[in-house]
Design an enzyme around this catalytic site. Sequence first.
Site, PDB file in Angstrom:
ATOM      1  N   GLU A   1       0.833  -1.204   0.000  1.00 47.98           N
ATOM      2  CA  GLU A   1       0.000   0.000   0.000  1.00 47.98           C
ATOM      3  C   GLU A   1       0.867   1.253   0.000  1.00 47.98           C
ATOM      4  O   GLU A   1       1.663   1.453   0.918  1.00 47.98           O
ATOM      5  CB  GLU A   1      -0.899   0.027   1.245  1.00 47.98           C
ATOM      6  CG  GLU A   1      -1.738   1.282   1.364  1.00 47.98           C
ATOM      7  CD  GLU A   1      -2.426   1.429   2.723  1.00 47.98           C
ATOM      8  OE1 GLU A   1      -3.387   2.201   2.811  1.00 47.98           O
ATOM      9  OE2 GLU A   1      -1.984   0.777   3.690  1.00 47.98           O
TER      10      GLU A   1
ATOM     11  N   ASP B   1      -5.587   2.844  -1.299  1.00 47.86           N
ATOM     12  CA  ASP B   1      -6.224   3.747  -0.340  1.00 47.86           C
ATOM     13  C   ASP B   1      -6.447   5.080  -1.035  1.00 47.86           C
ATOM     14  O   ASP B   1      -5.485   5.794  -1.357  1.00 47.86           O
ATOM     15  CB  ASP B   1      -5.328   3.901   0.888  1.00 47.86           C
ATOM     16  CG  ASP B   1      -6.001   4.681   2.005  1.00 47.86           C
ATOM     17  OD1 ASP B   1      -6.454   5.810   1.741  1.00 47.86           O
ATOM     18  OD2 ASP B   1      -6.068   4.172   3.137  1.00 47.86           O
TER      19      ASP B   1
ATOM     20  N   GLN C   1      -9.614   1.150   0.026  1.00 48.64           N
ATOM     21  CA  GLN C   1      -9.983   1.808   1.283  1.00 48.64           C
ATOM     22  C   GLN C   1     -10.368   3.250   0.991  1.00 48.64           C
ATOM     23  O   GLN C   1      -9.824   3.877   0.075  1.00 48.64           O
ATOM     24  CB  GLN C   1      -8.822   1.759   2.275  1.00 48.64           C
ATOM     25  CG  GLN C   1      -8.524   0.354   2.776  1.00 48.64           C
ATOM     26  CD  GLN C   1      -7.288   0.269   3.625  1.00 48.64           C
ATOM     27  OE1 GLN C   1      -6.257   0.867   3.307  1.00 48.64           O
ATOM     28  NE2 GLN C   1      -7.357  -0.477   4.713  1.00 48.64           N
TER      29      GLN C   1
ATOM     30  N   GLU D   1     -11.764   3.197   6.342  1.00 52.67           N
ATOM     31  CA  GLU D   1     -10.604   3.499   7.184  1.00 52.67           C
ATOM     32  C   GLU D   1     -10.501   5.014   7.369  1.00 52.67           C
ATOM     33  O   GLU D   1      -9.670   5.683   6.755  1.00 52.67           O
ATOM     34  CB  GLU D   1      -9.317   2.940   6.568  1.00 52.67           C
ATOM     35  CG  GLU D   1      -8.139   2.990   7.541  1.00 52.67           C
ATOM     36  CD  GLU D   1      -6.834   2.517   6.926  1.00 52.67           C
ATOM     37  OE1 GLU D   1      -6.054   1.875   7.636  1.00 52.67           O
ATOM     38  OE2 GLU D   1      -6.598   2.787   5.726  1.00 52.67           O
TER      39      GLU D   1
END
Length: 264
Positions: free
Chosen positions: A143, A178, A206, A242
């Site tokens: 990530e 993300d 996310q 998140e």
Amino acid sequence: MPRFAANLSLLYTELPFLQRFAAAAADGFTAVEYLFPYDHPAGQLSLLLQEHGLRQVLFNAPPGDWAAGERGFTCLPDREPDFRSSVERALAYSEALGRPLVHLMSGLLPTGMSREQLNGLVVARLAWAAERASAAGIILTVEPINERDMPGYFLNRQDHALGLIEAVGSPHLKLQFDAYHCQVVEGDVSSKLRRAFERGVLGHVQVAGAPLRQEPDEGELRVEHLMALLDELGYAGFVGCEYRPRAGTSAGLGWLRSWMPALP
């Protein structure tokens, strides 16, 4: 339609960790993710998942001494034994929890070394980890994380992550995308999300609002467009929630009603 997972490290923090599973289920979630499971026996966590009808979809491998600032071992030349033991421990927990994705944190750049100098080491370590994950039937992720939230982190950009994944060339290594980190570092979130999906390496998504990492219902990352894009692409994975709630987790879940009718 996207499926959502409550991130129990950032949501429901008004409750002790083990009570957050019940809270997420009561709000209509059917899946959870979190940073680290290692303070609790895997069997205890497995029972909580079963009790509340939840699926575990993601957690991180052990990062080292978090309180002392460690953020993973992948890019650290002198930490090979720690890297390997971290992977093995994470895989054991994943097997016990239904084989969720495991995020391998890249670590902070060592003083005096560049990303270019470390790329070969990182690819070799990820290839070893992917081989171990393949034997266990588990998928690993990497990530990109922005340096505002995590100064000095090795992996920041989507193209860098894609290059690492493609250099390893294993179906057991995927991208953890993300949207918040992507927006902070480079923007153009939709195009980068589409590119990852079309290359076949998108493993997990996310979401959070930007720039403040709160609910994705205002600011630079209103979620409606991203969810429509995931539907258009045919993304079948989970979307991890998140973010840091503005004023209580349950009170701030209104943005999810279009996709989670079971919300109370």
